[in-house]
Design an enzyme around this catalytic site. Structure first.
Site: not given
Ligand code: SAH
Length: 365
Positions: A92, A105, A112, A116, A119, A240, A315, A358
């Site tokens: 996507e 984006c 992945c 995390c 996510c 972070l 989110n 995100c």
């Molecule tokens: N793997 C890379 C690129 C992905 S960026 C990274 O971790 O930076 C995706 C961003 O969305 C990251 O900053 C992550 O912390 C954030 N993210 C992931 N799930 C989320 C959610 N449910 N709500 C808000 N932010 C989220």
């Protein structure tokens, strides 16, 4: 013999390949321009090549492109695209309009491996890395869709032209910024991500300014060091998301390998061009990382780094284990940072109703 995908070649490799078909050197520039600036999908479009050359290319080569499986629009203007890859996998990309910016984006992996806990993309694990051309093709595909946008609603005459910056030559909308924040961890697909960045930035190819391209990472320190030496000065964003190893270990398992102290030290060492800042992303999770103490620890951690903080209120999605703090908590947190002269903005979450925000991308409907 299998046909060569011309988008899998650098300009130099393209030169060699075309030479092997008996084509002159200057042809490679023309073909390159067709591939990236004009978004050609077939050799027949390349009208400044001879018929014989087009026939030779047809026989030995092809031009990859993504298959648009689904296009969804949210009421805030965000659009999400589901693309099919040659092997049937799906990824996507998300287009986010914001004032005079139009940010795309893009994904760097199918799924992945970072796992995390907050996510959605991470839930399915990693299927595979994207090839460089699959990363770039997301930009080319969306650009193509935008030059034939659905007719916008009529706007009052006084607003005409205000959004001029986003209009491209074709009269369609123009992508102004690229963020590598879709599915995947760009730095764990290092070589292909670098190859894609080179095409995105090459003035003979997609010609994005390096100030308009941002790579986001969960904090892979060795690859951050490699990136610093690469001579590609795109913006760097670090997810972070916590201020103690205890919490970060729980929500981002990669922290066990590259803990906060080392990550922050790597950021301090990162060769930032003048007037650039590192962006720290901080997903705000209710009762996990949103306290006053967290805010203060964050200020201490980031002291001395030229940076800004993007606060992203979590989110939610169905089945998510975490909750989003209320707006007041987020604002109080932001004020702590601002009080310590840390530039901090709260990122409005866009496209949540179509799971385009995100951490909500999973490469399916
Ligand atoms: N793997 C890379 C690129 C992905 S960026 C990274 O971790 O930076 C995706 C961003 O969305 C990251 O900053 C992550 O912390 C954030 N993210 C992931 N799930 C989320 C959610 N449910 N709500 C808000 N932010 C989220």
């Amino acid at each position: 013999m299998t046909k060569k995908n011309l988008k899998s070649l650098s300009l130099l490799e393209l030169q060699d390949f075309l030479a092997s078909l008996g084509m002159k050197k200057y042809r490679s520039n023309q073909v390159y321009q067709w591939l990236y600036q004009k978004g050609a999908v077939s050799f027949d479009e390349m009208t400044n090549l001879s018929k014989e050359e087009r026939a030779a290319l047809n026989e030995k080569a092809y031009i990859s492109s993504l298959i648009l499986v689904k296009r969804q629009a949210a009421s805030d203007g965000t659009e999400k695209y589901l693309f099919g890859l040659e092997d049937g996998n799906r990824i996507e990309s998300v287009l986010i309009p914001d004032e005079d910016r139009l940010t795309l984006c893009i994904s760097t992996q199918v799924g992945c491996a970072m796992d995390c806990k907050f996510c959605l993309t991470g839930k399915g694990g990693l299927k595979r890395n994207l090839e460089g051309h699959e990363i770039v093709d997301q930009v080319i595909a969306v650009r193509k869709l935008l030059s034939n946008p659905p007719l916008p609603p009529p706007s009052p005459p006084c607003q005409g032209g205000e959004k001029g910056e986003v209009r491209g030559d074709t009269g369609g909308l123009r992508i102004t910024n690229i963020v590598l924040m879709g599915m995947g961890e760009p730095l764990s697909n290092y070589d292909n991500t670098i190859a894609a960045l080179k095409i995105l930035l090459d003035e003979k190819a997609l010609n994005f300014s390096n100030r308009k391209v941002t790579l986001s990472t969960a904090g892979l320190i060795p690859q951050m060091e490699m990136l610093g030496k690469e001579g590609i000065t795109v913006n760097l964003a670090i997810s972070l998301n916590a201020t103690t190893d205890d919490v970060r270990n729980k929500i981002m398992p990669i922290n066990k390998k590259y803990p906060i102290k080392e990550l922050v030290a790597a950021c301090k060492k990162f060769p930032l061009p003048k007037r650039r800042r590192i962006t720290f992303e901080y997903v705000m999770l209710k009762d996990i990382n949103d306290t006053k103490e967290d805010g203060e620890r964050l200020c201490k951690l980031l002291k001395g780094i030229r940076c800004k903080v993007n606060l992203i209120p979590f989110n939610e999605y169905s089945g998510s284990d975490f909750k989003r703090p209320d707006d007041e908590t987020v604002e109080k947190f932001r004020e702590i940072l601002m009080g310590h002269h840390l530039m901090a903005i709260t990122r409005k979450s866009k496209g949540a109703e179509i799971l385009a925000a995100c951490g909500q991308l999973r490469g399916s409907n």
